[in-house]
Design a protein around this motif. Structure first.
Motif, PDB file in Angstrom:
ATOM      1  N   MET A 186       1.515   8.157   1.612  1.00  0.00           N
ATOM      2  CA  MET A 186       1.218   9.499   1.133  1.00  0.00           C
ATOM      3  C   MET A 186       1.513  10.506   2.237  1.00  0.00           C
TER       4      MET A 186
ATOM      5  N   ASP B 279       0.111  14.036  -1.402  1.00  0.00           N
ATOM      6  CA  ASP B 279       0.990  13.549  -2.470  1.00  0.00           C
ATOM      7  C   ASP B 279       1.346  12.092  -2.229  1.00  0.00           C
ATOM      8  N   MET B 280       1.367  11.308  -3.312  1.00  0.00           N
ATOM      9  CA  MET B 280       1.792   9.913  -3.217  1.00  0.00           C
ATOM     10  C   MET B 280       3.317   9.877  -3.162  1.00  0.00           C
TER      11      MET B 280
ATOM     12  N   ASP C 241       0.858  -1.180   0.000  1.00  0.00           N
ATOM     13  CA  ASP C 241       0.000   0.000   0.000  1.00  0.00           C
ATOM     14  C   ASP C 241       0.901   1.240   0.000  1.00  0.00           C
ATOM     15  N   GLN C 242       0.695   2.133  -0.958  1.00  0.00           N
ATOM     16  CA  GLN C 242       1.570   3.280  -1.147  1.00  0.00           C
ATOM     17  C   GLN C 242       1.352   4.335  -0.071  1.00  0.00           C
TER      18      GLN C 242
ATOM     19  N   TYR D 141       6.253   2.224   0.122  1.00  0.00           N
ATOM     20  CA  TYR D 141       5.139   1.273   0.202  1.00  0.00           C
ATOM     21  C   TYR D 141       5.199   0.490   1.506  1.00  0.00           C
TER      22      TYR D 141
ATOM     23  N   THR E  22      -1.438   5.933   4.459  1.00  0.00           N
ATOM     24  CA  THR E  22      -1.662   5.568   3.062  1.00  0.00           C
ATOM     25  C   THR E  22      -3.024   6.132   2.663  1.00  0.00           C
ATOM     26  N   VAL E  23      -3.447   5.844   1.445  1.00  0.00           N
ATOM     27  CA  VAL E  23      -4.784   6.256   1.012  1.00  0.00           C
ATOM     28  C   VAL E  23      -5.844   5.550   1.839  1.00  0.00           C
TER      29      VAL E  23
END
Length: 173
Positions: free
Chosen positions: A81, A85-86, A78-79, A90, A154-155
């Motif tokens: 942020m 901003d990403m 999972d990226q 991960y 993360t998102v």
């Protein structure tokens, strides 16, 4: 070399020459800063260094762990942020251990043991990132150093007050 009017070789005023040299030096410094020259350490693509670190977050409800686990287990993780901003980072793994259900305090009258909320978990996240500068180790807006508090965001989820317990630079070979 200088004539009676202060010109070099009879054509260039010495003050004008110094101003031109100063402007050239400033232009070179600005160009190096803007193009990122000298920033970062060798070892990664485009001057980046791989940084793998471990973050422990204590006292998390089991349903939070169950809900975030599927995002971390997807291919690639999972990226992360920061500030909308990403990041090039991960969350690639998460494990859970039961949280201690008592807290002990030493007082002048002896030790006091207090119960905590039962059933909580201690989560351990593995995060892989690429940092441009391996001296500051910035991942987004956070510096990564063993012992620092860290927010895992993360998102899909955000957990605050984690503690970085380990860092590995490079491929770990």
């Amino acid at each position: 070399m200088l004539d009676e009017k202060g010109r070099l070789f009879g054509k260039i005023n010495i003050i004008d020459l110094l101003v031109v040299l100063l402007v050239l030096v400033v232009a070179v410094v600005v160009a190096v800063k803007l193009l990122g020259g000298g920033e970062g350490l060798p070892g990664g693509e485009s001057g980046s260094t791989k940084l793998t670190y471990i973050v422990e977050v204590d006292g998390v409800k089991p349903e939070v762990y169950e809900n975030l686990k599927s995002y971390v287990e997807q291919e690639g993780g999972d990226q992360l942020m920061a500030s909308g901003d990403m990041l090039d980072a991960y969350v690639t793994g998460v494990t859970a251990e039961p949280h201690e259900e008592v807290v002990s305090l030493n007082t002048a009258n002896g030790q006091i043991t207090l119960p905590t909320e039962p059933g909580l978990l201690d989560l351990t996240f593995t995060i892989e990132s690429n940092v441009v500068n391996a001296v500051t180790n910035e991942v987004g807006t956070q510096e990564v150093r063993i012992g620092k508090t860290h927010t895992v965001k993360t998102v899909h989820f955000e957990l605050v007050n984690g503690v970085i317990t380990d860092c590995q630079w490079g491929d770990g070979e």
